[in-house]
Scaffold this active site. Structure first.
Site, PDB file in Angstrom:
ATOM      1  N   SER A 193       1.636  -1.152  -0.208  1.00 51.88           N
ATOM      2  CA  SER A 193      -0.341   0.323  -0.275  1.00 51.88           C
ATOM      3  C   SER A 193       0.563   1.032  -0.094  1.00 51.88           C
ATOM      4  O   SER A 193       1.993   1.214   0.282  1.00 51.88           O
ATOM      5  CB  SER A 193      -0.661  -0.081   1.399  1.00 51.88           C
ATOM      6  OG  SER A 193      -1.441   1.273   1.533  1.00 51.88           O
ATOM      7  N   GLY A 194       0.589   2.129  -0.397  1.00 54.32           N
ATOM      8  CA  GLY A 194       0.817   3.435  -0.424  1.00 54.32           C
ATOM      9  C   GLY A 194       2.612   4.217  -0.418  1.00 54.32           C
ATOM     10  O   GLY A 194       2.705   3.373  -1.643  1.00 54.32           O
ATOM     11  N   ASP A 215       3.635 -11.240   8.605  1.00 54.07           N
ATOM     12  CA  ASP A 215       3.314  -9.982   9.842  1.00 54.07           C
ATOM     13  C   ASP A 215       4.571  -9.548  10.239  1.00 54.07           C
ATOM     14  O   ASP A 215       5.556 -10.484  11.501  1.00 54.07           O
ATOM     15  CB  ASP A 215       2.145 -10.540  10.669  1.00 54.07           C
ATOM     16  CG  ASP A 215       1.695  -9.545  11.922  1.00 54.07           C
ATOM     17  OD1 ASP A 215       2.111  -8.593  12.199  1.00 54.07           O
ATOM     18  OD2 ASP A 215       0.660  -9.880  12.863  1.00 54.07           O
ATOM     19  N   ASN A 248       9.689   0.514   5.736  1.00 53.00           N
ATOM     20  CA  ASN A 248       9.149   1.030   5.030  1.00 53.00           C
ATOM     21  C   ASN A 248       7.664   1.605   6.117  1.00 53.00           C
ATOM     22  O   ASN A 248       6.013   1.994   6.333  1.00 53.00           O
ATOM     23  CB  ASN A 248       8.556   1.823   3.699  1.00 53.00           C
ATOM     24  CG  ASN A 248       6.977   1.856   2.968  1.00 53.00           C
ATOM     25  OD1 ASN A 248       7.042   3.882   3.491  1.00 53.00           O
ATOM     26  ND2 ASN A 248       6.224   1.191   3.581  1.00 53.00           N
ATOM     27  N   ARG A 307      -0.415  11.350  19.144  1.00 57.26           N
ATOM     28  CA  ARG A 307      -0.111  10.324  18.331  1.00 57.26           C
ATOM     29  C   ARG A 307       1.108  10.037  18.864  1.00 57.26           C
ATOM     30  O   ARG A 307       2.645   9.971  18.798  1.00 57.26           O
ATOM     31  CB  ARG A 307       0.808  10.967  17.118  1.00 57.26           C
ATOM     32  CG  ARG A 307      -0.197  11.559  15.812  1.00 57.26           C
ATOM     33  CD  ARG A 307      -0.709  10.663  15.717  1.00 57.26           C
ATOM     34  NE  ARG A 307      -1.387  10.048  14.568  1.00 57.26           N
ATOM     35  CZ  ARG A 307      -2.953  10.922  14.433  1.00 57.26           C
ATOM     36  NH1 ARG A 307      -3.717  10.859  15.239  1.00 57.26           N
ATOM     37  NH2 ARG A 307      -3.691  10.502  13.244  1.00 57.26           N
ATOM     38  N   TYR A 354       2.719   6.360  18.624  1.00 55.94           N
ATOM     39  CA  TYR A 354       3.645   7.316  16.865  1.00 55.94           C
ATOM     40  C   TYR A 354       4.918   8.293  16.846  1.00 55.94           C
ATOM     41  O   TYR A 354       5.775   6.883  16.718  1.00 55.94           O
ATOM     42  CB  TYR A 354       2.624   7.287  16.369  1.00 55.94           C
ATOM     43  CG  TYR A 354       3.328   7.299  14.853  1.00 55.94           C
ATOM     44  CD1 TYR A 354       3.105   6.585  13.680  1.00 55.94           C
ATOM     45  CD2 TYR A 354       3.076   8.803  13.976  1.00 55.94           C
ATOM     46  CE1 TYR A 354       2.946   6.629  12.858  1.00 55.94           C
ATOM     47  CE2 TYR A 354       3.661   8.652  12.697  1.00 55.94           C
ATOM     48  CZ  TYR A 354       3.863   8.133  12.285  1.00 55.94           C
ATOM     49  OH  TYR A 354       3.746   7.827  10.489  1.00 55.94           O
ATOM     50  N   GLU A 405      -0.564  12.015   0.829  1.00 58.20           N
ATOM     51  CA  GLU A 405      -1.690  11.029   0.105  1.00 58.20           C
ATOM     52  C   GLU A 405      -1.656   9.940   0.057  1.00 58.20           C
ATOM     53  O   GLU A 405      -0.956   9.381  -1.261  1.00 58.20           O
ATOM     54  CB  GLU A 405      -2.327  11.693  -1.266  1.00 58.20           C
ATOM     55  CG  GLU A 405      -2.345  13.383  -0.967  1.00 58.20           C
ATOM     56  CD  GLU A 405      -4.327  13.833  -0.553  1.00 58.20           C
ATOM     57  OE1 GLU A 405      -4.554  13.050  -0.013  1.00 58.20           O
ATOM     58  OE2 GLU A 405      -4.442  14.513  -0.915  1.00 58.20           O
ATOM     59  N   THR A 406      -1.998   9.337   0.746  1.00 57.77           N
ATOM     60  CA  THR A 406      -1.887   7.596   1.207  1.00 57.77           C
ATOM     61  C   THR A 406      -3.156   7.491   1.685  1.00 57.77           C
ATOM     62  O   THR A 406      -3.810   7.985   1.873  1.00 57.77           O
ATOM     63  CB  THR A 406      -0.548   7.053   1.961  1.00 57.77           C
ATOM     64  OG1 THR A 406      -0.566   7.064   3.014  1.00 57.77           O
ATOM     65  CG2 THR A 406       0.740   7.844   1.301  1.00 57.77           C
ATOM     66  N   PRO A 407      -3.934   5.734   0.474  1.00 56.98           N
ATOM     67  CA  PRO A 407      -4.624   5.215   2.066  1.00 56.98           C
ATOM     68  C   PRO A 407      -4.572   5.294   3.178  1.00 56.98           C
ATOM     69  O   PRO A 407      -5.597   5.086   3.890  1.00 56.98           O
ATOM     70  CB  PRO A 407      -4.211   3.447   1.647  1.00 56.98           C
ATOM     71  CG  PRO A 407      -3.709   3.471   0.308  1.00 56.98           C
ATOM     72  CD  PRO A 407      -2.636   5.015   0.627  1.00 56.98           C
TER      73      PRO A 407
HETATM   74  N1  NAP Z   1       0.550   8.893   4.404  1.00 56.50           N
HETATM   75  C1  NAP Z   1       1.515  10.100   5.812  1.00 56.50           C
HETATM   76  O1  NAP Z   1       0.831  10.899   5.405  1.00 56.50           O
HETATM   77  C2  NAP Z   1       2.894   9.470   6.785  1.00 56.50           C
HETATM   78  C3  NAP Z   1       3.318  10.893   6.974  1.00 56.50           C
HETATM   79  C4  NAP Z   1       4.681  10.145   7.878  1.00 56.50           C
HETATM   80  C5  NAP Z   1       5.516   9.041   7.857  1.00 56.50           C
HETATM   81  N2  NAP Z   1       4.551   8.043   6.966  1.00 56.50           N
HETATM   82  C6  NAP Z   1       5.212   6.706   7.472  1.00 56.50           C
HETATM   83  O2  NAP Z   1       5.024   6.122   5.983  1.00 56.50           O
HETATM   84  C7  NAP Z   1       5.480   4.630   6.016  1.00 56.50           C
HETATM   85  C8  NAP Z   1       3.979   4.348   5.207  1.00 56.50           C
HETATM   86  O3  NAP Z   1       2.405   5.050   5.340  1.00 56.50           O
HETATM   87  P1  NAP Z   1       1.312   4.620   4.353  1.00 56.50           P
HETATM   88  O4  NAP Z   1       0.817   6.118   4.710  1.00 56.50           O
HETATM   89  O5  NAP Z   1       1.892   4.201   2.961  1.00 56.50           O
HETATM   90  O6  NAP Z   1       0.861   4.072   4.778  1.00 56.50           O
HETATM   91  P2  NAP Z   1      -0.241   2.822   4.046  1.00 56.50           P
HETATM   92  O7  NAP Z   1      -0.526   3.082   2.710  1.00 56.50           O
HETATM   93  O8  NAP Z   1      -1.482   2.077   5.688  1.00 56.50           O
HETATM   94  O9  NAP Z   1       1.107   1.435   4.472  1.00 56.50           O
HETATM   95  C9  NAP Z   1       1.515   1.073   5.906  1.00 56.50           C
HETATM   96  C10 NAP Z   1       1.835  -0.675   4.345  1.00 56.50           C
HETATM   97  O10 NAP Z   1       3.022  -0.774   6.468  1.00 56.50           O
HETATM   98  C11 NAP Z   1       1.960  -2.366   6.067  1.00 56.50           C
HETATM   99  N3  NAP Z   1       2.209  -2.336   7.659  1.00 56.50           N
HETATM  100  C12 NAP Z   1       1.577  -2.831   8.696  1.00 56.50           C
HETATM  101  N4  NAP Z   1       1.392  -3.345   9.181  1.00 56.50           N
HETATM  102  C13 NAP Z   1       2.294  -4.280   8.986  1.00 56.50           C
HETATM  103  C14 NAP Z   1       2.335  -5.671   9.501  1.00 56.50           C
HETATM  104  N5  NAP Z   1       2.386  -6.085  10.672  1.00 56.50           N
HETATM  105  N6  NAP Z   1       3.277  -6.014   9.376  1.00 56.50           N
HETATM  106  C15 NAP Z   1       3.906  -6.051   7.871  1.00 56.50           C
HETATM  107  N7  NAP Z   1       3.271  -4.843   7.746  1.00 56.50           N
HETATM  108  C16 NAP Z   1       2.199  -4.195   7.934  1.00 56.50           C
HETATM  109  C17 NAP Z   1       0.505  -2.430   5.675  1.00 56.50           C
HETATM  110  O11 NAP Z   1       1.025  -3.350   5.345  1.00 56.50           O
HETATM  111  P3  NAP Z   1      -0.657  -4.181   5.198  1.00 56.50           P
HETATM  112  O12 NAP Z   1      -1.283  -4.277   5.228  1.00 56.50           O
HETATM  113  O13 NAP Z   1      -0.338  -5.484   3.944  1.00 56.50           O
HETATM  114  O14 NAP Z   1      -0.035  -5.426   5.984  1.00 56.50           O
HETATM  115  C18 NAP Z   1       0.910  -1.506   4.034  1.00 56.50           C
HETATM  116  O15 NAP Z   1       2.074  -1.821   3.183  1.00 56.50           O
HETATM  117  C19 NAP Z   1       4.925   4.252   7.658  1.00 56.50           C
HETATM  118  O16 NAP Z   1       6.132   4.165   7.544  1.00 56.50           O
HETATM  119  C20 NAP Z   1       4.327   5.526   7.955  1.00 56.50           C
HETATM  120  O17 NAP Z   1       4.525   6.029   9.983  1.00 56.50           O
HETATM  121  C21 NAP Z   1       3.560   8.498   6.552  1.00 56.50           C
END
Ligand code: NAP
Length: 255
Positions: free
Chosen positions: A19-20, A64, A91, A153, A156, A190-192
């Protein structure tokens, strides 16, 4: 294939690739000529990604990341399948909306298991091979939440600060032996993940407006803007960056 980053032929492991930001990073790495192993729990999403990218270049690994033995066996499988690993992108992440007082032990433990312990385990499992080959690049996806206080948060933010610290430790302990570790700290992107948060709010449009407003540019980041920073850090163009946190947050953290 175009290779503006000089990454062709590299072998990469990306967590949270279903995802994302992780998915977009995986697509970009394969476009740059890498072969990759992609980690996540959502098997269907990983298979779709591998189908989209061509299974030769992309190995889906259902894992996981909160399960330590599963992390270790999955990294071993990726090392075996790719014949080594040059780049790790830690990530995957989780986050709960809670102040310190509201945070349950389960939320705290899950946050640290995925956001800190999993990167630790992935790096520990991959390091012997990287040290043996004399080079390796690690890019950890932290967050602006690891640098500044973001309301509700607590776990987090603490976990992302820990990941930034872990990256510095990797650097002081292993840089001289060819390991280059850095962090990207995205702002709201912008992500899921963000779609889910917005959809669950009492007034989604108002929350989205507030999210955009807190970043100086007045909008959310795009996945592509974060991916560019990740690929840069992974690439030979970034050879003088060690233990750095590259903040890609539209100015969120400078106020
Ligand atoms: N979007 C933002 O605004 C933002 C801002 C700052 C930092 N970030 C960081 O960017 C990174 C990616 O976030 P995103 O926004 O792309 O989120 P996302 O679309 O929700 O993707 C999160 C990913 O993490 C995986 N994940 C979560 N728990 C897991 C587990 N227990 N085992 C294996 N995989 C796991 C999910 O895989 P499954 O669903 O397949 O388990 C998914 O592929 C994260 O570290 C987040 O903290 C995001």
């Amino acid at each position: 294939m175009s290779d503006p980053w000089g990454l062709a032929g590299q072998r990469a492991l990306v967590t949270g690739a279903s995802s994302g930001i992780g998915r977009a990073t995986s697509v970009a790495l394969v476009a740059a000529g890498c072969r990759i192993a992609v980690f996540g729990r959502n098997v269907e999403a990983l298979r779709t990604l591998a189908d989209d990218l061509g299974t030769d270049g992309c190995l889906p690994v259902a894992v996981d990341l909160s399960d330590p033995s599963a992390v270790e066996s999955s990294v071993a499988a990726a090392l075996e399948a790719l014949g080594g690993i040059d780049i790790v992108v830690n990530n995957a992440g989780v986050g709960y909306r809670a102040t310190l007082g509201e945070t349950t032990l389960e939320q705290w433990d899950d946050t640290f298991a995925v956001n800190v312990r999993a990167p630790f385990l992935v790096c520990r499992a991959v390091l012997p091979a990287m040290l043996e080959q004399g080079h390796g690049v690690i890019v950890n996806v932290a967050s602006v939440g690891g640098l500044i206080g973001i309301p509700s948060r607590a776990a987090y933010g603490a976990s992302k600060a820990a990941l930034i610290s872990l990256t510095r430790s990797l650097t002081v302990d292993y840089a001289e032996r060819g390991i280059r570790a850095n962090c990207v700290a995205p702002g709201t992107t912008e992500t899921p993940w963000v779609d889910r948060i917005v959809a669950g709010a009492p007034d989604p449009a108002e929350l989205r407006r507030q999210m955009a407003e807190r970043q100086i540019v007045g909008r959310l980041g795009t996945e592509a803007e974060i991916v560019d920073a990740i690929l840069f850090l992974a690439s030979p163009r970034a050879t003088f960056l060690h233990g750095a946190t590259v903040v890609v947050d539209g100015g969120y953290s400078v106020r």
